[in-house]
Design a protein around this motif. Structure first.
Motif, mmCIF file in Angstrom:
data_model
loop_
_atom_site.group_PDB
_atom_site.id
_atom_site.type_symbol
_atom_site.label_atom_id
_atom_site.label_comp_id
_atom_site.label_asym_id
_atom_site.label_seq_id
_atom_site.Cartn_x
_atom_site.Cartn_y
_atom_site.Cartn_z
ATOM 1 N N ASP A 218 0.841 -1.198 0.000
ATOM 2 C CA ASP A 218 0.000 0.000 0.000
ATOM 3 C C ASP A 218 0.876 1.248 0.000
ATOM 4 N N PRO A 219 0.842 2.080 -1.044
ATOM 5 C CA PRO A 219 1.699 3.282 -1.048
ATOM 6 C C PRO A 219 1.312 4.283 0.030
ATOM 7 N N PHE A 220 0.090 4.151 0.565
ATOM 8 C CA PHE A 220 -0.352 5.041 1.642
ATOM 9 C C PHE A 220 -0.223 4.356 3.018
ATOM 10 N N TYR A 221 0.734 3.434 3.141
ATOM 11 C CA TYR A 221 0.898 2.698 4.400
ATOM 12 C C TYR A 221 1.097 3.653 5.579
ATOM 13 N N LEU B 137 -0.003 6.670 5.996
ATOM 14 C CA LEU B 137 -1.267 7.307 6.340
ATOM 15 C C LEU B 137 -2.148 6.342 7.126
ATOM 16 N N ALA B 138 -2.181 5.087 6.701
ATOM 17 C CA ALA B 138 -2.961 4.085 7.429
ATOM 18 C C ALA B 138 -2.452 3.936 8.860
ATOM 19 N N ASN B 139 -1.139 3.979 9.032
ATOM 20 C CA ASN B 139 -0.565 3.867 10.375
ATOM 21 C C ASN B 139 -0.945 5.073 11.239
ATOM 22 N N PHE B 140 -0.848 6.250 10.653
ATOM 23 C CA PHE B 140 -1.201 7.469 11.384
ATOM 24 C C PHE B 140 -2.668 7.439 11.792
ATOM 25 N N GLU B 141 -3.530 7.000 10.898
ATOM 26 C CA GLU B 141 -4.962 6.947 11.205
ATOM 27 C C GLU B 141 -5.271 5.883 12.252
ATOM 28 N N THR B 142 -4.482 4.812 12.274
ATOM 29 C CA THR B 142 -4.618 3.819 13.343
ATOM 30 C C THR B 142 -4.336 4.453 14.699
ATOM 31 N N VAL B 143 -3.287 5.268 14.746
ATOM 32 C CA VAL B 143 -2.944 5.954 15.995
ATOM 33 C C VAL B 143 -4.070 6.899 16.418
ATOM 34 N N LEU B 144 -4.625 7.635 15.472
ATOM 35 C CA LEU B 144 -5.701 8.567 15.807
ATOM 36 C C LEU B 144 -6.911 7.826 16.370
ATOM 37 N N ARG B 145 -7.281 6.703 15.751
ATOM 38 C CA ARG B 145 -8.419 5.931 16.261
ATOM 39 C C ARG B 145 -8.118 5.386 17.653
ATOM 40 N N TRP B 146 -6.904 4.910 17.831
ATOM 41 C CA TRP B 146 -6.469 4.368 19.128
ATOM 42 C C TRP B 146 -6.601 5.428 20.221
ATOM 43 N N ILE B 147 -6.105 6.610 19.934
ATOM 44 C CA ILE B 147 -6.155 7.703 20.911
ATOM 45 C C ILE B 147 -7.597 8.124 21.179
ATOM 46 N N ALA B 148 -8.414 8.200 20.123
ATOM 47 C CA ALA B 148 -9.815 8.599 20.303
ATOM 48 C C ALA B 148 -10.564 7.609 21.186
ATOM 49 N N GLN B 149 -10.253 6.335 21.047
ATOM 50 C CA GLN B 149 -10.943 5.309 21.834
ATOM 51 C C GLN B 149 -10.489 5.299 23.288
ATOM 52 N N ARG B 150 -9.204 5.550 23.529
ATOM 53 C CA ARG B 150 -8.656 5.347 24.870
ATOM 54 C C ARG B 150 -8.465 6.639 25.663
#
Length: 556
Positions: A7-10, A12-25
């Motif tokens: 995925d050339p946007f790997y 971005l996917a990682n950054f968005e994973t962090v954002l979701r993680w932070i939003a949940q916790r």
């Protein structure tokens, strides 16, 4: 080599994973600005999101549009437009002369400014121009002929806070995702719940950021009062965060001590609470000529030492202090004598560690010898006690990329898991430890651990160790590691020699010409001797003969 990420946007996917993680916790701990960022970011066009992440993951906050060429993003100016509208990026930042020199090449600068005198380096040219103290201006005013745009990311600090919330530190970065995705690093999967958060209150996040900034200021050589001004008060109940603060204050105290600023060093040593600080305070008092106070503090500390390391230091200092005060000197009884070996070996023709030379000399067909240092005993401990080390204790794990528990260096690391460690060590009493260690070695192969040295421990060495090391001896070693995990995991002997036919072993610490035993090695040797574990110290001298290549036969 691992396969490239598809995925050339790997990133971005990682950054968005962090954002979701932070939003949940951490939703209850977020600032208004952070919450607004998390809400707005997903709604941006993908090129804009990707461009912001590319810039956030690079060093600094200033970038040239011409240097932001990424195939998957396309035109950087078009991608930046939504970011400009939100104010997350500024396309007309006022640039200082420093910043201009950081953005432009020397030929570009020569076209924008008066050309430098011949041969003048870029740094010297900058220093000369700074004497006139030019005011900041936008790029087009500095370099009208340059067809480019300078972007300043205005949410850099916010992105750094988000990274801190996720990792609990600024030492780890976005590359952790890539290394894990490529299979270069693998991490234990630990169940995480609300209590597993690294931060339980907003103040912890702010304090952690201040500590990170103060630590960087110390590395950068800032004045020590300026560093201390950034250190937050000791108000957190967060154990690993308090430990981090204590370590930073200890490092500042060490710098004061190096500079001969005894009062400042002493004040920090007495209050920081970091292991070793009290012994340093004894030394500072002595160097400041306050020998009576130094002696009193040393005697009080010896009555209740914080551990073996401090006790060893105090026993070394006290005779000197007593002599300075004209008092009789009493010395502690010496530990039992350690077996000594004396070898005279041919000097290798090529650089070759003395430990390897002794290993090659001692090894025999029926007595294989290995260079293991801290790796073997530590690995066996880590494999047997894996469930205790990676237990989901509150605050020990709070993201997927932990190399080990966050509280590993805490004084209560063992106490918080005592029952789990007891269960693990109980397997040494009935022989179950062999199956457990082998099973863990197979099941967890390559997973990051603070104790297991995967590159060292192959199946042959594992089998020899489990056959020749008595479980009672392993228990002795493991119990000592648990007394002070971070200190006692080091200092073990360099070599181990096995006699498989007899089911026995011997550990050997190697010292080359001019080398001497270190404190942590002396403590391990004393412990081995006290508990009758087979160990020897081998002192090596190079024979006065022709050099020979590594691996050649060495006469006995």
């Amino acid at each position: 080599m691992p396969a490239p990420l598809p995925d050339p946007f790997y990133y971005l996917a990682n950054f968005e994973t962090v954002l979701r993680w932070i939003a949940q916790r951490y939703d209850d701990l977020l600032s208004t600005e952070e919450r607004a960022f998390l809400a707005a970011f997903p709604g941006l066009p993908r090129p804009a999101r990707a461009l912001l992440v590319r810039m956030a993951m690079r060093k600094g906050e200033l970038f040239r549009a011409s240097r932001l060429r990424y195939d998957e993003i396309g035109c950087p100016r078009a991608a930046a437009a939504p970011l400009l509208a939100l104010g997350w990026v500024d396309a007309r930042p006022a640039l200082s002369l420093d910043e201009l020199f950081g953005l432009l090449t020397k030929p570009e600068l020569a076209g924008a400014l008066a050309p430098p005198p011949g041969g003048l380096r870029k740094s010297d040219w900058l220093a000369a121009l700074q004497q006139s103290a030019p005011s900041p201006r936008i790029l087009v005013d500095w370099a009208p002929a340059l067809d480019d745009i300078a972007y300043r990311v205005t949410v850099t600090d916010l992105c750094e806070r988000l990274r801190l919330m996720f990792f609990g530190n600024l030492r780890q970065d976005w590359s952790e995702f890539v290394l894990a995705d490529l299979g270069i690093y693998r991490y234990e999967s630990v169940p995480l719940d609300h209590d597993s958060r690294g931060f339980q209150q907003r103040q912890d996040i702010d304090d952690a950021m201040q500590l990170a900034q103060a630590r960087q200021a110390l590395r950068d050589g800032a004045a020590l009062p300026d560093v201390l001004a950034q250190v937050p008060p000791a108000r957190s109940a967060n154990g690993w965060l308090s430990g981090r603060r204590a370590r930073l204050l200890f490092q500042v105290a060490q710098q004061h001590e190096r500079q001969g600023e005894w009062d400042d060093a002493l004040a920090l040593y007495r209050t920081c609470g970091h292991p070793g600080a009290r012994a340093r305070a004894v030394r500072v008092l002595e160097r400041a000529g306050r020998v009576q106070e130094s002696c009193a503090l040393a005697e009080a500390a010896l009555a209740a030492p914080e551990g073996e390391a401090e006790r060893q230091q105090l026993l070394r200092m006290l005779p000197r202090l007593w002599r300075s005060l004209g008092r009789p000197v009493t010395r502690a009884a010496k530990a039992g004598a350690v077996e000594e070996l004396a070898l005279s070996l041919p000097r290798p023709a090529l650089p070759y560690p003395v430990e390897f030379a002794v290993r090659d000399h001692l090894a025999q067909a029926d007595a294989p010898t290995f260079y293991v240092e801290n790796g073997l005993i530590g690995s066996l401990f880590g494999l047997l006690c894996w469930p205790a080390i990676f237990a989901p204790v509150a605050g020990a794990f709070f993201h997927p990329f932990h190399h080990g528990p966050a509280d590993l260096a805490s004084a209560d690391f063992h106490a918080r898991r005592r029952a789990l460690f007891d269960d693990c060590l109980a397997q040494l009493d009935d022989g179950r430890h062999r199956d457990t260690i082998r099973a863990t070695w197979r099941a967890k192969q390559g997973i990051q651990s603070p104790f297991v040295h995967w590159g060292l421990l192959d199946e042959a060495l594992l089998d020899l160790a489990l056959h020749c090391l008595p479980p009672q001896h392993l228990r002795r070693c493991f119990e000592r590691i648990l007394q002070d995990v971070t200190v006692n995991a080091a200092g073990l002997p360099d070599l181990i020699q096995f006699w498989p036919a007899e089911g026995r072993y011997r550990m050997v610490e190697v010292k080359g010409p001019g080398d001497r035993l270190q404190d942590n090695q002396l403590r391990w040797l004393a412990y081995f001797t006290e508990h009758r574990l087979p160990v020897a110290v081998c002192y090596v001298q190079w024979a006065d003969c022709e050099a020979m290549a590594p691996g050649a036969a060495v006469p006995s």
